[in-house]
Write a protein that holds these residues in place. Structure first.
Motif, PDB file in Angstrom:
ATOM      1  N   UNK A   1      -8.177   4.549   6.198  1.00 32.51           N
ATOM      2  CA  UNK A   1      -7.789   5.661   7.070  1.00 32.51           C
ATOM      3  C   UNK A   1      -8.638   6.901   6.826  1.00 32.51           C
ATOM      4  N   UNK A   2      -9.553   6.815   5.863  1.00 37.92           N
ATOM      5  CA  UNK A   2     -10.389   7.961   5.559  1.00 37.92           C
ATOM      6  C   UNK A   2      -9.857   8.864   4.470  1.00 37.92           C
ATOM      7  N   UNK A   3      -8.890   8.386   3.694  1.00 40.79           N
ATOM      8  CA  UNK A   3      -8.336   9.158   2.573  1.00 40.79           C
ATOM      9  C   UNK A   3      -8.951   8.623   1.287  1.00 40.79           C
ATOM     10  N   UNK A   4      -9.469   9.484   0.404  1.00 38.48           N
ATOM     11  CA  UNK A   4     -10.049   9.009  -0.862  1.00 38.48           C
ATOM     12  C   UNK A   4      -9.088   8.111  -1.620  1.00 38.48           C
ATOM     13  N   UNK A   5      -9.594   7.031  -2.196  1.00 41.86           N
ATOM     14  CA  UNK A   5      -8.741   5.993  -2.779  1.00 41.86           C
ATOM     15  C   UNK A   5      -7.782   6.525  -3.839  1.00 41.86           C
ATOM     16  N   UNK A   6      -8.283   7.313  -4.788  1.00 41.26           N
ATOM     17  CA  UNK A   6      -7.430   7.821  -5.850  1.00 41.26           C
ATOM     18  C   UNK A   6      -6.342   8.730  -5.326  1.00 41.26           C
ATOM     19  N   UNK A   7      -6.713   9.635  -4.430  1.00 41.31           N
ATOM     20  CA  UNK A   7      -5.712  10.542  -3.864  1.00 41.31           C
ATOM     21  C   UNK A   7      -4.735   9.780  -2.973  1.00 41.31           C
ATOM     22  N   UNK A   8      -5.207   8.779  -2.274  1.00 37.54           N
ATOM     23  CA  UNK A   8      -4.330   7.943  -1.451  1.00 37.54           C
ATOM     24  C   UNK A   8      -3.317   7.209  -2.322  1.00 37.54           C
ATOM     25  N   UNK A   9      -3.755   6.802  -3.526  1.00 42.29           N
ATOM     26  CA  UNK A   9      -2.828   6.164  -4.465  1.00 42.29           C
ATOM     27  C   UNK A   9      -1.737   7.129  -4.882  1.00 42.29           C
ATOM     28  N   UNK A  10      -2.096   8.392  -5.121  1.00 37.29           N
ATOM     29  CA  UNK A  10      -1.105   9.409  -5.482  1.00 37.29           C
ATOM     30  C   UNK A  10      -0.129   9.648  -4.333  1.00 37.29           C
ATOM     31  N   UNK A  11      -0.650   9.700  -3.120  1.00 35.20           N
ATOM     32  CA  UNK A  11       0.213   9.864  -1.943  1.00 35.20           C
ATOM     33  C   UNK A  11       1.140   8.660  -1.803  1.00 35.20           C
ATOM     34  N   UNK A  12       0.584   7.466  -1.974  1.00 36.39           N
ATOM     35  CA  UNK A  12       1.390   6.253  -1.857  1.00 36.39           C
ATOM     36  C   UNK A  12       2.493   6.201  -2.889  1.00 36.39           C
ATOM     37  N   UNK A  13       2.168   6.529  -4.132  1.00 40.19           N
ATOM     38  CA  UNK A  13       3.179   6.551  -5.192  1.00 40.19           C
ATOM     39  C   UNK A  13       4.324   7.484  -4.825  1.00 40.19           C
ATOM     40  N   UNK A  14       3.973   8.680  -4.388  1.00 35.09           N
ATOM     41  CA  UNK A  14       4.981   9.691  -4.060  1.00 35.09           C
ATOM     42  C   UNK A  14       5.827   9.277  -2.866  1.00 35.09           C
ATOM     43  N   UNK A  15       5.173   8.791  -1.814  1.00 33.50           N
ATOM     44  CA  UNK A  15       5.880   8.472  -0.574  1.00 33.50           C
ATOM     45  C   UNK A  15       6.803   7.269  -0.724  1.00 33.50           C
ATOM     46  N   UNK A  16       6.350   6.219  -1.408  1.00 34.67           N
ATOM     47  CA  UNK A  16       7.203   5.040  -1.591  1.00 34.67           C
ATOM     48  C   UNK A  16       8.399   5.383  -2.484  1.00 34.67           C
ATOM     49  N   UNK A  17       8.154   6.150  -3.542  1.00 32.48           N
ATOM     50  CA  UNK A  17       9.256   6.597  -4.395  1.00 32.48           C
ATOM     51  C   UNK A  17      10.271   7.401  -3.583  1.00 32.48           C
ATOM     52  N   UNK A  18       9.784   8.323  -2.766  1.00 30.14           N
ATOM     53  CA  UNK A  18      10.676   9.157  -1.960  1.00 30.14           C
ATOM     54  C   UNK A  18      11.512   8.309  -1.004  1.00 30.14           C
ATOM     55  N   UNK A  19      10.875   7.366  -0.333  1.00 34.02           N
ATOM     56  CA  UNK A  19      11.612   6.519   0.598  1.00 34.02           C
ATOM     57  C   UNK A  19      12.629   5.638  -0.087  1.00 34.02           C
ATOM     58  N   UNK A  20      12.335   5.238  -1.326  1.00 36.06           N
ATOM     59  CA  UNK A  20      13.242   4.350  -2.049  1.00 36.06           C
ATOM     60  C   UNK A  20      14.460   5.068  -2.603  1.00 36.06           C
ATOM     61  N   UNK A  21      14.294   6.350  -2.984  1.00 34.99           N
ATOM     62  CA  UNK A  21      15.410   7.078  -3.605  1.00 34.99           C
ATOM     63  C   UNK A  21      16.023   8.128  -2.687  1.00 34.99           C
ATOM     64  N   UNK A  22      15.416   8.379  -1.528  1.00 33.35           N
ATOM     65  CA  UNK A  22      15.937   9.357  -0.566  1.00 33.35           C
ATOM     66  C   UNK A  22      16.063  10.760  -1.158  1.00 33.35           C
ATOM     67  N   UNK A  23      15.074  11.152  -1.946  1.00 35.12           N
ATOM     68  CA  UNK A  23      15.097  12.467  -2.597  1.00 35.12           C
ATOM     69  C   UNK A  23      13.785  13.207  -2.311  1.00 35.12           C
TER      70      UNK A  23
END
Length: 425
Positions: free
Chosen positions: A339-361
């Motif tokens: 999608x054009x997002x740097x891999x390392x930063x995309x990993x940080x975004x992915x970690x945060x977003x999946x955690x947020x969706x899983x815990x609803x916080x």
């Protein structure tokens, strides 16, 4: 004027008394959680290192599973989980002190044998138990006991991850999505800071990652938004897979002894088949590679999800949060560059977003990102959490968590996660 000063003295006395009470509870609970949390962290790290040095320990996983089932039966804790801690905050149902040794040793045994679990589930259970028992010892009333449970959760989470602000908000936000008792912030924060300080005294390093955020541009915001939307779907897949596996496993193999042996054997077989131990334990080295080096196998997120679902469904103990970190980081690392997002930063975004969706916080997830990755990408992380929270729907890893307000409309619903669909279906 005389009455004014009299009223002022009474009011000051009430406030000072309340502040003193919660300060004392927070300091005691934070110190206890900090000490036990440090011991737990060191124990998990030692178990992981031991398994790394002695590969044959993997073959003991089914036997260690039997020990876990036996321990829970011996202590009468069968079926107890993080949901019981959340339910205590809701209804004052109480928490048994026996849960403390049960989850402590069971999680260590799971990590020793290579079960694919995290550690925060144990943190919330042990922290909530310590907070509840502290309230009992001080003979606090039912309403205050619920607050002490939240204080314990904040303290233990902070001791393990070294993220006191995220731990504070997480403990306040996790039980009732959309309704926060803000008065708890003082006591939860004091407890979290105290536990964090104790953990530093015992040389427990805070979890953090080195990652550079791209400049803030409209194009990058749109790319991060798209990645966050995909991560929200992954979080739903994560939660639904774990719940589905737990239900199916309990129906297909009703005997818990046989179930844990079968699950342990499956993990051993999959590990040997893949020829890697990346998916055993918490998997922090893989998360670090994804975030700091931008490296992840395309199938890593799916394999970790499968390993975690089997481990938890079989009856091994730990938690789902660090596995959600793994799933989100590896997924983001692979999909982000497309999608054009740097891999390392995309990993940080992915970690945060999946955690947020899983815990609803969403608030706790935003603070977590800032403490883990720094403030450079603050607006990107906030956007990721906001989108993931909405688009992940009404699923979650904790079924006793309550969603107070509809995510799509400003209306009161007060339903448990995993039991509601838009329109009330």
């Amino acid at each position: 004027m005389k009455h004014f000063f009299k009223d002022l003295r009474e009011i000051c006395g009430i406030y000072l008394g309340a502040m003193g009470k919660w300060l004392g509870v927070a300091l005691v609970t934070g110190a206890l959680c900090g000490a036990l949390g440090s011991a737990f962290h060191i124990g998990v790290e030692y178990a992981t290192q031991l398994r790394g040095a002695h590969a044959w320990l993997l073959y003991l996983l089914p036997l260690l599973g039997l020990a876990i089932v036996g321990l829970y039966k011996l202590l009468g804790m069968e079926g107890h989980s993080t949901n019981d801690i959340i339910e205590e905050v809701h209804s004052g149902s109480g928490v048994s002190l026996k849960l403390l040794p049960a989850i402590f040793f069971a999680t260590l045994l799971t990590h020793l044998g290579g079960g694919s679990v995290g550690r925060e589930g144990a943190a919330l259970q042990m922290g909530g138990t310590i907070g509840y028992q502290t309230g009992r010892l001080l003979r606090l009333d039912d309403k205050d006991m619920r607050t002490t449970t939240s204080i314990g959760m904040a303290a233990f989470f902070s001791a393990l991850f070294g993220t006191p602000m995220a731990a504070t908000v997480f403990a306040m936000e996790i039980t009732s999505v959309g309704s926060i008792y803000y008065v708890e912030m003082f006591s939860c924060l004091v407890a979290a800071l105290t536990a964090y300080g104790v953990s530093l005294f015992f040389s427990v390093e805070a979890t953090s990652f080195a990652v550079a955020a791209p400049p803030l541009t409209t194009g990058m915001l749109l790319r991060v938004a798209l990645l966050s939307a995909l991560c929200a779907l992954v979080s739903v897949l994560f939660c639904e897979t774990i719940h589905f596996a737990e239900k199916k496993a309990s129906r297909l193999v009703k005997n818990p002894w046989l179930r844990v042996v079968a699950g342990g054997a499956a993990i051993v077989a999959l590990t040997l088949l893949l020829g890697t131990t990346d998916y055993n334990g918490a998997g922090m080295p893989v998360i670090v590679r994804a975030v700091e080096r931008g490296e992840a196998a395309p199938e890593a997120f799916a394999l970790k999800l499968a390993f975690t679902a089997i481990s938890l469904a079989a009856g091994f103990k730990g938690g789902e949060v660090v596995p959600s970190f793994f799933v989100g980081a590896t997924f983001g690392c692979v999909v982000g560059p497309l999608l054009g997002v740097p891999a390392g930063f995309a990993a940080a975004i992915g970690l945060t977003a999946v955690f947020c969706g899983a815990v609803n916080c969403p608030l706790a997830s935003t603070f977590l990102a800032l403490e883990l990755f720094g403030s450079g990408g603050m607006l990107y992380f906030a956007l990721a959490c906001a989108l993931s929270f909405i688009l992940s729907g009404y699923s979650g890893i904790y079924s006793s968590q309550r969603i107070i307000y509809d995510k799509l409309k400003a209306q009161f619903i007060n339903v448990n996660t995993n039991s509601y669909r838009p329109g009330g279906r």
